[in-house]
Write an enzyme that holds these catalytic residues in place. Sequence first.
Site, PDB file in Angstrom:
ATOM      1  N   CYS A 192       0.841  -1.194   0.000  1.00  0.00           N
ATOM      2  CA  CYS A 192       0.000   0.000   0.000  1.00  0.00           C
ATOM      3  C   CYS A 192       0.883   1.254   0.000  1.00  0.00           C
ATOM      4  O   CYS A 192       1.956   1.281   0.596  1.00  0.00           O
ATOM      5  CB  CYS A 192      -0.933   0.097   1.187  1.00  0.00           C
ATOM      6  SG  CYS A 192      -2.046  -1.288   1.336  1.00  0.00           S
ATOM      7  N   ARG A 220       3.722  -0.104  -4.908  1.00  0.00           N
ATOM      8  CA  ARG A 220       3.543  -0.659  -3.564  1.00  0.00           C
ATOM      9  C   ARG A 220       2.277  -1.497  -3.431  1.00  0.00           C
ATOM     10  O   ARG A 220       2.057  -2.180  -2.433  1.00  0.00           O
ATOM     11  CB  ARG A 220       3.502   0.471  -2.534  1.00  0.00           C
ATOM     12  CG  ARG A 220       4.717   1.357  -2.550  1.00  0.00           C
ATOM     13  CD  ARG A 220       4.596   2.439  -1.512  1.00  0.00           C
ATOM     14  NE  ARG A 220       4.732   1.888  -0.182  1.00  0.00           N
ATOM     15  CZ  ARG A 220       5.868   1.765   0.474  1.00  0.00           C
ATOM     16  NH1 ARG A 220       6.993   2.194  -0.076  1.00  0.00           N
ATOM     17  NH2 ARG A 220       5.910   1.250   1.669  1.00  0.00           N
ATOM     18  N   TRP A 251      -2.800  -2.839  -1.565  1.00  0.00           N
ATOM     19  CA  TRP A 251      -2.502  -4.255  -1.746  1.00  0.00           C
ATOM     20  C   TRP A 251      -3.299  -4.938  -0.649  1.00  0.00           C
ATOM     21  O   TRP A 251      -2.982  -4.822   0.540  1.00  0.00           O
ATOM     22  CB  TRP A 251      -1.006  -4.515  -1.579  1.00  0.00           C
ATOM     23  CG  TRP A 251      -0.608  -5.929  -1.891  1.00  0.00           C
ATOM     24  CD1 TRP A 251      -0.286  -6.426  -3.120  1.00  0.00           C
ATOM     25  CD2 TRP A 251      -0.498  -7.023  -0.974  1.00  0.00           C
ATOM     26  NE1 TRP A 251       0.014  -7.766  -3.017  1.00  0.00           N
ATOM     27  CE2 TRP A 251      -0.115  -8.155  -1.717  1.00  0.00           C
ATOM     28  CE3 TRP A 251      -0.706  -7.166   0.402  1.00  0.00           C
ATOM     29  CZ2 TRP A 251       0.088  -9.412  -1.142  1.00  0.00           C
ATOM     30  CZ3 TRP A 251      -0.510  -8.413   0.971  1.00  0.00           C
ATOM     31  CH2 TRP A 251      -0.113  -9.512   0.198  1.00  0.00           C
ATOM     32  N   ASN A 263      -1.378   2.335   5.699  1.00  0.00           N
ATOM     33  CA  ASN A 263      -0.497   1.293   5.151  1.00  0.00           C
ATOM     34  C   ASN A 263      -0.020   0.442   6.319  1.00  0.00           C
ATOM     35  O   ASN A 263       0.657   0.948   7.209  1.00  0.00           O
ATOM     36  CB  ASN A 263       0.702   1.938   4.445  1.00  0.00           C
ATOM     37  CG  ASN A 263       1.765   0.914   4.082  1.00  0.00           C
ATOM     38  OD1 ASN A 263       1.470  -0.271   3.930  1.00  0.00           O
ATOM     39  ND2 ASN A 263       2.999   1.360   3.944  1.00  0.00           N
ATOM     40  N   GLY A 264      -0.394  -0.823   6.319  1.00  0.00           N
ATOM     41  CA  GLY A 264       0.016  -1.726   7.397  1.00  0.00           C
ATOM     42  C   GLY A 264      -1.120  -2.667   7.747  1.00  0.00           C
ATOM     43  O   GLY A 264      -2.053  -2.850   6.958  1.00  0.00           O
ATOM     44  N   GLU A 322      17.126 -17.652  -8.358  1.00  0.00           N
ATOM     45  CA  GLU A 322      16.710 -16.302  -8.732  1.00  0.00           C
ATOM     46  C   GLU A 322      16.102 -16.291 -10.139  1.00  0.00           C
ATOM     47  O   GLU A 322      15.086 -15.640 -10.388  1.00  0.00           O
ATOM     48  CB  GLU A 322      17.907 -15.338  -8.628  1.00  0.00           C
ATOM     49  CG  GLU A 322      17.630 -13.903  -9.027  1.00  0.00           C
ATOM     50  CD  GLU A 322      16.519 -13.234  -8.228  1.00  0.00           C
ATOM     51  OE1 GLU A 322      16.049 -13.795  -7.232  1.00  0.00           O
ATOM     52  OE2 GLU A 322      16.087 -12.141  -8.642  1.00  0.00           O
ATOM     53  N   LYS A 358      12.320 -15.074 -10.951  1.00  0.00           N
ATOM     54  CA  LYS A 358      12.078 -13.992 -11.921  1.00  0.00           C
ATOM     55  C   LYS A 358      11.025 -14.429 -12.938  1.00  0.00           C
ATOM     56  O   LYS A 358      10.083 -13.714 -13.247  1.00  0.00           O
ATOM     57  CB  LYS A 358      13.397 -13.681 -12.612  1.00  0.00           C
ATOM     58  CG  LYS A 358      13.858 -12.307 -12.825  1.00  0.00           C
ATOM     59  CD  LYS A 358      14.038 -11.349 -11.699  1.00  0.00           C
ATOM     60  CE  LYS A 358      13.304 -11.536 -10.445  1.00  0.00           C
ATOM     61  NZ  LYS A 358      13.663 -10.871  -9.277  1.00  0.00           N
ATOM     62  N   GLU A 381       7.444 -14.840 -11.232  1.00  0.00           N
ATOM     63  CA  GLU A 381       6.699 -13.669 -10.781  1.00  0.00           C
ATOM     64  C   GLU A 381       6.216 -12.792 -11.928  1.00  0.00           C
ATOM     65  O   GLU A 381       5.152 -12.201 -11.822  1.00  0.00           O
ATOM     66  CB  GLU A 381       7.446 -12.874  -9.712  1.00  0.00           C
ATOM     67  CG  GLU A 381       8.707 -12.198 -10.119  1.00  0.00           C
ATOM     68  CD  GLU A 381       9.392 -11.497  -8.936  1.00  0.00           C
ATOM     69  OE1 GLU A 381       8.723 -11.059  -7.991  1.00  0.00           O
ATOM     70  OE2 GLU A 381      10.628 -11.373  -8.978  1.00  0.00           O
ATOM     71  N   HIS A 416      16.506 -37.497  -7.498  1.00  0.00           N
ATOM     72  CA  HIS A 416      15.923 -38.003  -6.246  1.00  0.00           C
ATOM     73  C   HIS A 416      14.412 -37.782  -6.207  1.00  0.00           C
ATOM     74  O   HIS A 416      13.838 -37.615  -5.134  1.00  0.00           O
ATOM     75  CB  HIS A 416      16.627 -37.361  -5.046  1.00  0.00           C
ATOM     76  CG  HIS A 416      18.073 -37.752  -4.965  1.00  0.00           C
ATOM     77  ND1 HIS A 416      18.489 -38.984  -4.518  1.00  0.00           N
ATOM     78  CD2 HIS A 416      19.201 -37.105  -5.366  1.00  0.00           C
ATOM     79  CE1 HIS A 416      19.808 -39.073  -4.609  1.00  0.00           C
ATOM     80  NE2 HIS A 416      20.266 -37.942  -5.126  1.00  0.00           N
ATOM     81  N   LYS A 476       5.762  -4.182  -4.303  1.00  0.00           N
ATOM     82  CA  LYS A 476       7.215  -4.031  -4.234  1.00  0.00           C
ATOM     83  C   LYS A 476       7.732  -4.127  -2.800  1.00  0.00           C
ATOM     84  O   LYS A 476       8.776  -4.711  -2.555  1.00  0.00           O
ATOM     85  CB  LYS A 476       7.586  -2.676  -4.836  1.00  0.00           C
ATOM     86  CG  LYS A 476       9.061  -2.395  -4.893  1.00  0.00           C
ATOM     87  CD  LYS A 476       9.706  -3.167  -6.004  1.00  0.00           C
ATOM     88  CE  LYS A 476      11.198  -2.928  -6.092  1.00  0.00           C
ATOM     89  NZ  LYS A 476      11.847  -4.002  -6.851  1.00  0.00           N
TER      90      LYS A 476
HETATM   91  O1  M6R Z   1      12.874  -5.078  -0.380  1.00  0.00           O
HETATM   92  P1  M6R Z   1      13.400  -6.444  -0.093  1.00  0.00           P
HETATM   93  O2  M6R Z   1      14.699  -6.728  -0.756  1.00  0.00           O
HETATM   94  O3  M6R Z   1      13.498  -6.732   1.386  1.00  0.00           O
HETATM   95  O4  M6R Z   1      12.339  -7.435  -0.693  1.00  0.00           O
HETATM   96  C1  M6R Z   1      12.450  -8.821  -0.538  1.00  0.00           C
HETATM   97  C2  M6R Z   1      11.497  -9.546  -1.448  1.00  0.00           C
HETATM   98  O5  M6R Z   1      10.183  -9.194  -1.163  1.00  0.00           O
HETATM   99  C3  M6R Z   1      11.777  -9.254  -2.932  1.00  0.00           C
HETATM  100  O6  M6R Z   1      13.091  -9.568  -3.286  1.00  0.00           O
HETATM  101  C4  M6R Z   1      10.798 -10.057  -3.810  1.00  0.00           C
HETATM  102  O7  M6R Z   1      11.096 -11.413  -3.740  1.00  0.00           O
HETATM  103  C5  M6R Z   1      10.829  -9.541  -5.248  1.00  0.00           C
HETATM  104  N1  M6R Z   1       9.506  -9.563  -5.793  1.00  0.00           N
HETATM  105  C6  M6R Z   1      11.670 -10.350  -6.148  1.00  0.00           C
HETATM  106  O8  M6R Z   1      11.685  -9.858  -7.428  1.00  0.00           O
END
Ligand code: M6R
Length: 602
Positions: free
Chosen positions: A2, A28, A75, A99-100, A474, A478, A481, A497, A597
Amino acid sequence: MCGIIGYTTRKNNSVEITLNGLKNLEYRGYDSSGIALFNGDKIDIIKSKGKISNLDEKLKQHDTTSCCSIAHTRWATHGEPNETNAHPHHVGKVTLVHNGIIENYATLKEELKAKGYKFQTETDTEVAAAYIDYCYSQTNDKLKALVEACKKFRGSYAFNVLFEDEPTTIYATRKDSPLVIGYSHDGNFAASDISAILNYTNKYSLINEGEFVKITRDIVTFYDKDLHQIEKKSETATWDAAQYQKNGYDHFMLKEIYEQPKVINDIFDRFYNNCSYKDIDLTKYEKIHIVACGSAMHASLVGKYLLQTYGKIPVMVEIASEYRYSEELITPSTLLIVVSQSGETADTLAALRLAKEKGAYVVGIVNAVGSTIAREVDKCIYTYAGPEIAVATTKGYTSQVAVFATLALIAMEEKGLLTDEMSKTIKEDLTNVEKNINSVLENREKYLDIAKDIYKHNDLFFIGRGIDSSVCMEGSLKLKEISYMHSESYSAGELKHGTISLIDKGTPVISIATDDKLFEKTVSNIKETKARGSYSIFVTTQNHGDDFSEFADKTILLPKTTDFTQPILTVVALQLIAYETAKLRGCDIDKPRNLAKSVTVE
Ligand code: M6R
């Protein structure tokens, strides 16, 4: 999660400016949005489901002349993302954005119902509005009402609050969610982050946990938790509004991918020229704990590899949401490194607070300057990657890996493990990193070509060994997501396995083999998948030749470097495969569904 913004001004354009600011906070959260504005001495609320552009359209049918407004992009945590549950929420004399999460909202709701309050939404935020209204009815003092209500709230919050009997004033406070105050020529702001206000001002102050703020168009007054007035100095933001533009790229993600050569080069440059963290004594600790979430956790795994292999220091990497409940692991002689792009991730923040409580020394690797994690750690190493807008991190991740590479070098130096010859080779590698990343970025066609092969599939596998296995994690995240394709990342030796039963005719397998000593082993594992009919995409380094037709349908060749930069080069290729695949699948690359984000809830 948010984004919130409030603006009070001597002009009549608060809605336009609030809305523009809100658009910069859309990363956000983006499932609904809304705005509350003073229309004379009454408050109008306009909300809309979906992206802020929907709200923008709706506002065209309203008179938006106003000198004070607050807005929110959501969000969803409590209640589905519809118009009713969208913020702002209004109860009695109080209208607010939040926000929270108010964790004890259900108990408070019952308490308030018994006092006669009725509720229209499923949200925790409406309960917060009602509780503040109740406290106001008891104290007849707005700041006291806020203080009293916040004493009752468990959880996290950043609030912008309007009281209908005080047009043009915004009250604000925060706990575990970010909020900055901005000062412009025509008025004053309170927003989730500086990006929301940079078009209007670069002067800002940070609000500490538990502080309260009264914002009028002429003056901003800060109070501590006991409502004693406090002085705040204003700071000047170093990021400018241009960094929040796509600058000709189709997506922020692509722009941020292409910013990596410079960002990474700058980190190594600072390391050799004015390193501010060479004084961290890594050898003093028996074991280092590294804690983070998502991609930052994946960067930490690469960090673990480098610190253990080259610095000879035992390292444990843990997901923050687990570590925060593992207090038995932490002692006063623990060194904890927390890693976070946003510097606001709730679980990472909780892990850091727990470790500090237990007397541990905490180092942060953080991108967002002035963020909560950056302020609370004992020592902050900034990555200085600049604002990252795309929800999927790219330069955020690689800049964390680069910082870990420098920490491993520091450990080697401290332990006398860095021979002159190694030092020369590594320095040469770090000096060439910009050129090498640029060469991976060249000829995007080859990534598009691979994307065309895979984008219609529903499942995909990433395999690798050693440092490559962390990079696979990673690459897989990527792809998942942003393209919504299912993929799994496996250590190549682990596949047989159980998971190999999923490999069928045509199943795409992206395998990575950049580590010379593990090359043959990984190739054997690739052949095992090929024997079961996989479609094999092979990522390796130029020193291994260029004909892999025996087991690879497509190959990406990377420059051969040292382990200190190789994972960065590899991941850049995987970022581009994910990007091109998501594009072919018609996905919303910068704002993938269900994500946000900055994850400020547990
Ligand atoms: O802001 P941060 O690095 O603490 O965020 C951690 C994760 O939420 C962040 O890396 C998330 O996995 C991303 N969507 C990856 O692209």
